[in-house]
Design an enzyme around this catalytic site. Structure first.
Site, PDB file in Angstrom:
ATOM      1  CG  HIS A 120      -1.941   0.865   1.166  1.00 51.95           C
ATOM      2  ND1 HIS A 120      -2.230   2.085   2.303  1.00 51.95           N
ATOM      3  CD2 HIS A 120      -3.255   0.911   0.291  1.00 51.95           C
ATOM      4  CE1 HIS A 120      -3.128   2.757   1.851  1.00 51.95           C
ATOM      5  NE2 HIS A 120      -3.915   2.066   0.967  1.00 51.95           N
TER       6      HIS A 120
ATOM      7  CE  LYS B  77      -0.950   4.824  -1.636  1.00 46.47           C
ATOM      8  NZ  LYS B  77      -1.645   4.244  -0.474  1.00 46.47           N
TER       9      LYS B  77
ATOM     10  CG  ASP C 208      19.349  10.327 -11.032  1.00 43.93           C
ATOM     11  OD1 ASP C 208      19.378   9.042 -11.339  1.00 43.93           O
ATOM     12  OD2 ASP C 208      19.282  11.299 -11.489  1.00 43.93           O
TER      13      ASP C 208
ATOM     14  CG  HIS D 104      -6.339   8.926  -0.248  1.00 49.25           C
ATOM     15  ND1 HIS D 104      -5.182   8.589  -0.567  1.00 49.25           N
ATOM     16  CD2 HIS D 104      -6.952   7.735  -0.321  1.00 49.25           C
ATOM     17  CE1 HIS D 104      -4.713   7.340  -0.800  1.00 49.25           C
ATOM     18  NE2 HIS D 104      -6.046   6.872  -0.765  1.00 49.25           N
TER      19      HIS D 104
ATOM     20  CE  LYS E  75      -3.414   6.791   3.102  1.00 53.67           C
ATOM     21  NZ  LYS E  75      -4.958   6.595   2.919  1.00 53.67           N
TER      22      LYS E  75
ATOM     23  CG  ASP F 264       2.853  18.531  21.960  1.00 52.87           C
ATOM     24  OD1 ASP F 264       1.705  18.949  22.086  1.00 52.87           O
ATOM     25  OD2 ASP F 264       3.569  17.972  22.796  1.00 52.87           O
TER      26      ASP F 264
END
EC number: 2.7.8.-
Length: 419
Positions: free
Chosen positions: A129, A131, A136, A327, A329, A334
């Site tokens: 899941h 991404k 380089d 979508h 997350k 603080d």
């Protein structure tokens, strides 16, 4: 095998796993971080970096769509491969369909591997899941943005672009992202634990030296935080070594919170530990604001509110975001700790899937992330405790059934790991 031999193997395995864990989850300084909001900003940056690549491009994503965004990224990858750049792409076997464009990739020089092509494969039920991208070995990306049009969701047009984030990284942390993709690349080909990825760890190491390594890592982290220096950690979870790495990162930050916890997540179904941590934080006077996405999976829309009761009673402020598809997350604690990544706060992400988050401490972009979360909270629908308690009995029963069904299903999938 004799009992003594079995014991020695168990101790060696524990040493190896412990050593790899501490190698994978480390804070480093002297990084440059750029916060990218929405797919538009992410794709512009990613494609620009791919077009400038000279040696290598590695991309790992759960969803790669054959839409305008996907075609533009695919074209950039093909252009890079045509220049002699090594291009590798990992997609998930369920998250990504068998696309027509994939047929062009081998002839164009793109190496493509699929993680767990079937619903239940040799990696069980788990998905990748994550991404991630590395260009380089100098620039890395991590976040929640798939290769998909920002306004498209399951054949429907969204009113506004997805609420989502990624970060562009430069500096020592890039090596950790690169290593994670390399391990995944080999794992897909060889199996769950590639032998070559274990070779650096085969030197004998006793428990005291492992403890020393942990203490040195802890002291280094404390020095970075105490000195107010910006530092970054790449935190990946898998089903071999870092099984609870992301959950522990959240728990550590929430447990140390003194003033404010801002948390946004589309699928909020964590286990008891994380829920209790939020409750205890609110009870000790920390302002806790939780933004939850809705209208993607109807079953979760009914199940998640079952968890509101204990949170609201403790003083947690909850709002449901319906302006568009939430979508992202992300979280800020603080104003000096933040995280951006792919991990939802549910059983699949915390217990089964391969996930990746970046944790930021004392970095300037945390202020921008905090502002974005507060803006979303202001746009979301607040959950009033009195109104919540007065819900019809039918709706409360439906919520209980949905939550109980989800919990039982996740207990089975995680072999009792989900609590």
């Amino acid at each position: 095998m004799s009992a003594g031999g079995s014991g020695r193997f168990a101790r060696l395995r524990q040493t190896l796993l412990g050593r790899r864990y501490w190698q994978r989850y480390r804070f480093t300084g002297n990084n440059q971080v750029e916060l990218l909001r929405s797919g538009d900003a992410f794709f512009d940056a990613l494609i620009g970096r791919i077009d400038a690549a000279e040696h290598s491009v590695a991309l790992e994503t759960y969803i790669f769509c054959d839409d305008e965004a996907g075609q533009e990224v695919s074209d950039a990858l093909l252009r890079a491969a045509a220049r002699g750049v090594r291009v590798r792409v990992i997609t998930d076997g369920i998250g990504t369909a068998r696309l027509k464009m994939f047929e062009q990739w081998p002839a164009g020089g793109i190496e493509h591997r699929i993680y767990n092509p079937h619903l239940f494969g040799r990696f069980g039920f788990s998905r990748t899941h994550r991404k991630l991208a590395v260009i380089d070995d100098q620039i890395a990306y991590c976040g929640g943005i798939n290769i998909v049009d920002d306004y498209e969701n399951n054949g429907e047009r969204l009113p506004y672009r997805r609420w989502d984030f990624a970060v562009e990284l430069r500096g020592p942390v890039v090596a950790d992202v690169r290593d994670a993709i390399d391990v995944q690349w080999r794992r897909i080909r060889v199996g769950h634990r590639p032998l070559d990825s274990m070779k650096p760890d085969l030197a004998p190491q006793d428990a005291s030296s492992l403890g020393s390594l942990r203490r040195r890592r802890r002291r280094r982290n404390e020095q970075l935080w105490a000195g107010g220096e910006p530092c970054v950690a790449f935190v990946a979870r898998d089903n071999l070594i870092n099984r609870r790495a992301i959950e522990k990162a959240y728990l550590a930050a929430i447990g140390q919170a003194r003033h404010e916890i801002l948390l946004a997540n589309p699928y909020f179904m964590p286990g008891r530990k994380l829920r209790r941590a939020l409750v205890f934080a609110a009870r000790r006077g920390v302002v806790v604001k939780l933004i939850i996405g809705r209208k993607e999976f109807k079953a979760l829309d009914y199940a998640v509110p079952f968890l509101y009761n204990a949170l609201l009673r403790a003083g947690v402020q909850i709002a449901e975001y319906e302006k568009t598809l939430l979508h992202g997350k992300v979280a800020v604690v603080d104003s000096n700790w933040g995280t951006v990544g792919s991990s939802n706060l549910d059983a699949l992400s915390l217990m089964l899937n391969n996930e990746a988050n970046v944790v930021l401490v004392n970095d300037a972009v945390i202020a921008r992330l905090r502002d974005a979360i507060l803006d979303a909270f202001a746009d979301a629908r607040p959950i009033d405790e009195a109104h919540y308690e007065s819900r019809p009995a039918r709706l409360r029963a439906l919520s209980w059934i949905a939550y109980t069904s989800y919990r039982l299903a996740m207990k089975l999938l995680t072999v009792g790991g989900y609590d």
